[in-house]
Scaffold this motif. Sequence first.
Motif, mmCIF file in Angstrom:
data_model
loop_
_atom_site.group_PDB
_atom_site.id
_atom_site.type_symbol
_atom_site.label_atom_id
_atom_site.label_comp_id
_atom_site.label_asym_id
_atom_site.label_seq_id
_atom_site.Cartn_x
_atom_site.Cartn_y
_atom_site.Cartn_z
ATOM 1 N N GLY A 330 0.854 -1.187 0.000
ATOM 2 C CA GLY A 330 0.000 0.000 0.000
ATOM 3 C C GLY A 330 0.880 1.224 0.000
ATOM 4 N N MET A 331 0.705 2.066 1.032
ATOM 5 C CA MET A 331 1.452 3.323 1.080
ATOM 6 C C MET A 331 2.962 3.092 1.163
ATOM 7 S SD MET A 331 0.563 4.396 5.024
ATOM 8 C CE MET A 331 1.329 5.996 5.011
ATOM 9 N N ASN A 332 3.372 1.933 1.636
ATOM 10 C CA ASN A 332 4.808 1.664 1.702
ATOM 11 C C ASN A 332 5.426 1.595 0.306
ATOM 12 O OD1 ASN A 332 3.130 -0.778 1.695
ATOM 13 N ND2 ASN A 332 5.050 -1.876 1.484
ATOM 14 N N ALA A 333 4.656 1.090 -0.662
ATOM 15 C CA ALA A 333 5.199 0.967 -2.026
ATOM 16 C C ALA A 333 4.842 2.175 -2.884
ATOM 17 C CB ALA A 333 4.670 -0.306 -2.688
ATOM 18 N N LEU A 334 3.677 2.754 -2.659
ATOM 19 C CA LEU A 334 3.223 3.906 -3.461
ATOM 20 C C LEU A 334 2.457 4.834 -2.529
ATOM 21 C CD1 LEU A 334 2.883 5.203 -6.328
ATOM 22 C CD2 LEU A 334 0.705 4.008 -6.463
ATOM 23 N N ILE A 335 3.100 5.921 -2.149
ATOM 24 C CA ILE A 335 2.509 6.777 -1.108
ATOM 25 C C ILE A 335 1.663 7.917 -1.680
ATOM 26 C CG2 ILE A 335 4.402 8.447 -0.838
ATOM 27 C CD1 ILE A 335 3.996 8.158 2.215
ATOM 28 N N ARG A 336 1.689 8.092 -2.994
ATOM 29 C CA ARG A 336 1.003 9.253 -3.577
ATOM 30 C C ARG A 336 -0.482 9.324 -3.205
ATOM 31 N NH1 ARG A 336 0.335 10.145 -8.335
ATOM 32 N NH2 ARG A 336 0.724 12.356 -8.258
ATOM 33 N N PRO A 337 -1.239 8.206 -3.236
ATOM 34 C CA PRO A 337 -2.650 8.322 -2.850
ATOM 35 C C PRO A 337 -2.819 8.806 -1.402
ATOM 36 C CG PRO A 337 -2.273 6.300 -4.079
ATOM 37 C CD PRO A 337 -0.917 6.866 -3.779
ATOM 38 N N SER A 338 -2.017 8.283 -0.488
ATOM 39 C CA SER A 338 -2.153 8.683 0.923
ATOM 40 C C SER A 338 -1.657 10.101 1.147
ATOM 41 C CB SER A 338 -1.341 7.747 1.826
ATOM 42 O OG SER A 338 -1.699 6.420 1.612
ATOM 43 N N LEU A 339 -0.572 10.465 0.475
ATOM 44 C CA LEU A 339 0.085 11.749 0.754
ATOM 45 C C LEU A 339 -0.583 12.909 0.038
ATOM 46 C CD1 LEU A 339 2.586 12.746 2.327
ATOM 47 C CD2 LEU A 339 3.924 12.416 0.257
ATOM 48 N N TYR A 340 -0.983 12.679 -1.198
ATOM 49 C CA TYR A 340 -1.507 13.782 -2.013
ATOM 50 C C TYR A 340 -2.959 13.570 -2.441
ATOM 51 C CZ TYR A 340 3.564 14.226 -2.930
ATOM 52 O OH TYR A 340 4.923 14.326 -2.834
ATOM 53 N N GLY A 341 -3.591 12.490 -1.985
ATOM 54 C CA GLY A 341 -4.932 12.192 -2.503
ATOM 55 C C GLY A 341 -4.883 11.866 -3.995
ATOM 56 N N ALA A 342 -3.728 11.398 -4.469
ATOM 57 C CA ALA A 342 -3.580 11.138 -5.904
ATOM 58 C C ALA A 342 -4.423 9.937 -6.326
ATOM 59 C CB ALA A 342 -2.104 10.861 -6.223
ATOM 60 N N LYS A 343 -4.918 9.993 -7.553
ATOM 61 C CA LYS A 343 -5.758 8.910 -8.066
ATOM 62 C C LYS A 343 -4.992 8.137 -9.131
ATOM 63 C CE LYS A 343 -10.291 10.828 -7.085
ATOM 64 N NZ LYS A 343 -9.751 11.545 -5.945
ATOM 65 N N HIS A 344 -4.947 6.830 -8.940
ATOM 66 C CA HIS A 344 -4.308 5.946 -9.925
ATOM 67 C C HIS A 344 -5.352 4.939 -10.392
ATOM 68 C CE1 HIS A 344 0.058 6.904 -9.297
ATOM 69 N NE2 HIS A 344 -0.455 7.443 -8.197
ATOM 70 N N PHE A 345 -5.415 4.716 -11.678
ATOM 71 C CA PHE A 345 -6.292 3.680 -12.196
ATOM 72 C C PHE A 345 -5.737 2.317 -11.785
ATOM 73 C CE2 PHE A 345 -7.498 0.607 -15.474
ATOM 74 C CZ PHE A 345 -8.881 0.745 -15.415
ATOM 75 N N ILE A 346 -6.627 1.434 -11.286
ATOM 76 C CA ILE A 346 -6.200 0.093 -10.832
ATOM 77 C C ILE A 346 -7.107 -0.945 -11.491
ATOM 78 C CG2 ILE A 346 -5.910 -1.427 -8.816
ATOM 79 C CD1 ILE A 346 -5.453 1.023 -7.096
ATOM 80 N N TRP A 347 -6.520 -2.026 -11.929
ATOM 81 C CA TRP A 347 -7.344 -3.065 -12.580
ATOM 82 C C TRP A 347 -6.619 -4.409 -12.446
ATOM 83 C CZ3 TRP A 347 -12.111 -1.853 -13.493
ATOM 84 C CH2 TRP A 347 -12.927 -2.666 -14.286
ATOM 85 N N PRO A 348 -7.364 -5.521 -12.366
ATOM 86 C CA PRO A 348 -6.687 -6.830 -12.304
ATOM 87 C C PRO A 348 -5.842 -7.057 -13.558
ATOM 88 C CG PRO A 348 -9.026 -7.046 -11.802
ATOM 89 C CD PRO A 348 -8.819 -5.642 -12.299
ATOM 90 N N ILE A 349 -4.738 -7.759 -13.380
ATOM 91 C CA ILE A 349 -3.872 -7.964 -14.554
ATOM 92 C C ILE A 349 -4.390 -9.110 -15.432
ATOM 93 C CG2 ILE A 349 -1.837 -7.024 -13.399
ATOM 94 C CD1 ILE A 349 -0.678 -9.818 -13.194
ATOM 95 N N GLN A 350 -5.328 -9.906 -14.897
ATOM 96 C CA GLN A 350 -5.970 -10.937 -15.722
ATOM 97 C C GLN A 350 -7.466 -10.827 -15.521
ATOM 98 O OE1 GLN A 350 -3.240 -14.069 -14.081
ATOM 99 N NE2 GLN A 350 -3.556 -14.950 -16.111
ATOM 100 N N VAL A 351 -8.217 -10.670 -16.616
ATOM 101 C CA VAL A 351 -9.671 -10.498 -16.505
ATOM 102 C C VAL A 351 -10.405 -11.376 -17.509
ATOM 103 C CG1 VAL A 351 -9.675 -8.164 -15.540
ATOM 104 C CG2 VAL A 351 -9.534 -8.459 -18.015
#
Length: 460
Positions: A330-351
């Motif tokens: 989570g924030m340990n690997a990517l802190i931008r959402p927690s720190l800046y309210g940044a939005k990243h698109f997320i999707w399963p890698i197999q659908v």
Amino acid sequence: MDHFHYISGRLHAEGIAADTLADALGTPLYVYSQRTMHDHVTRFRAAFAEIDPLLCYAVKACSNLGILRRLVEAGMGMDVVSGIELERAWLAGCPMDKVVFAGVGKSDDEIRAALDGRHSPLRDRTGDLNAGDPAARGPVGVLNTESRSELERIAAVAAELGIRARVAIRLNPDIDAGAHDHTTTGRAGDKFGVPADLAAALCADFRAHPHVEIAGFHVHLGSPIYKPDPYLQAIDRLTTLIDRVESEGTTITHLDLGGGIGADYETGQTPPFSTFAEAMIPRLRPLVARGVRIALEPGRTIMANAGVLIVTVRHVKRQGGRRFVICDAGMNALIRPSLYGAKHFIWPIQVEPGLEPADRRFEAPGVEPCDVVGPVCESGDFLARGIHLPEVQRGDRLAVFTAGAYGMTMASTYNDQPLPAEALADADRAVLLRPRQPAFDLIAPGLAESAVSIPAEIRA
Ligand SMILES: Cc1ncc(COP(=O)(O)O)c(C=O)c1O
């Protein structure tokens, strides 16, 4: 835009299926795309070609040595903000005259190493690093300074080394570029740069200094910036400043406009580089004709869309009216959402067929919203809140898109979570750029205690 695409329900990084990388290397895993980086550099350079700027990639965006090496091969200079970033730029093979060194609080040791490679902290470790002797590398192209006090230190260190340091003064132009409060850097109340009157006074005071050449000015307004207007305002203020100091006898040969151009976190969010270039070039042309070399420091716009973070779902639970998708990072690997309210698109890698995202919009009709969270003991530990994801279960892997900039470089080991691995997809070839941090490396520095010996003369 980038080279991460779904083919038959499987996310591919260029020609490589993301699940095969995750199987081979585990997660959390950053995967970068060589072709995406390269395309961004090529398009950025083409957009600004008319004024032939010095392009200095902002190392802080993604400082993996393998990435830096490839960007140097693509012709990029480097913008560094610390002594270690400087060493990375050198290890990546960047010619020192293409390095600009910014930062609001450089230490004397950092200044020394920037001006003379004999003071590199790696001087005794070149064998371990399979590197040449830094003594031969020469001084950085430009040292940026952000206060009178720091300029005085640069002058003192340069005098001690017997050289003349090439310096740019960072202007605080008092412009609000409209980025997040934590990443807006050009307002009068921000810690960065100096006001125009002080910049002019420093030019006057150091004009004849034997160890300092005031080559020009630097500005960085913040990040991400989605329209050219703040840059145009900054160029106008810098032009006024250049006219003023040149009329007072300082010749300006260098103008660094920093970085900040946005990346496409949401589909179509950022105009093409040409929109920025076409607006800026008419204002820069007269300066270039006067002999001013323009420098630009893109970071995010080169790397953000060139990287995804792959995480694995550990658990799914529903409570308090919410669906929580609990992942291995989570924030340990990517802190931008927690720190800046940044939005990243997320999707399963197999659908399943039909669930491949046509584009990366955050709404997916008929798909239930959820919070994608990490294992860290903080309620603020999330990768996304209220986003739409199809049904997922333990063991599924998710891709967090647009994570190539300010992802790994801001990752931490909080809660003793090892740093993620980093890999590069280059057509159908995969390269491990950095393995996951071994548990031993997290623990080892604290294994041995040693007494601190305090010299008698400084004992109370
Ligand atoms: C001085 C300076 N230059 C360049 C950059 C790079 O900005 P971006 O990654 O948004 O292009 C930054 C980012 O903080 C910066 O502080």
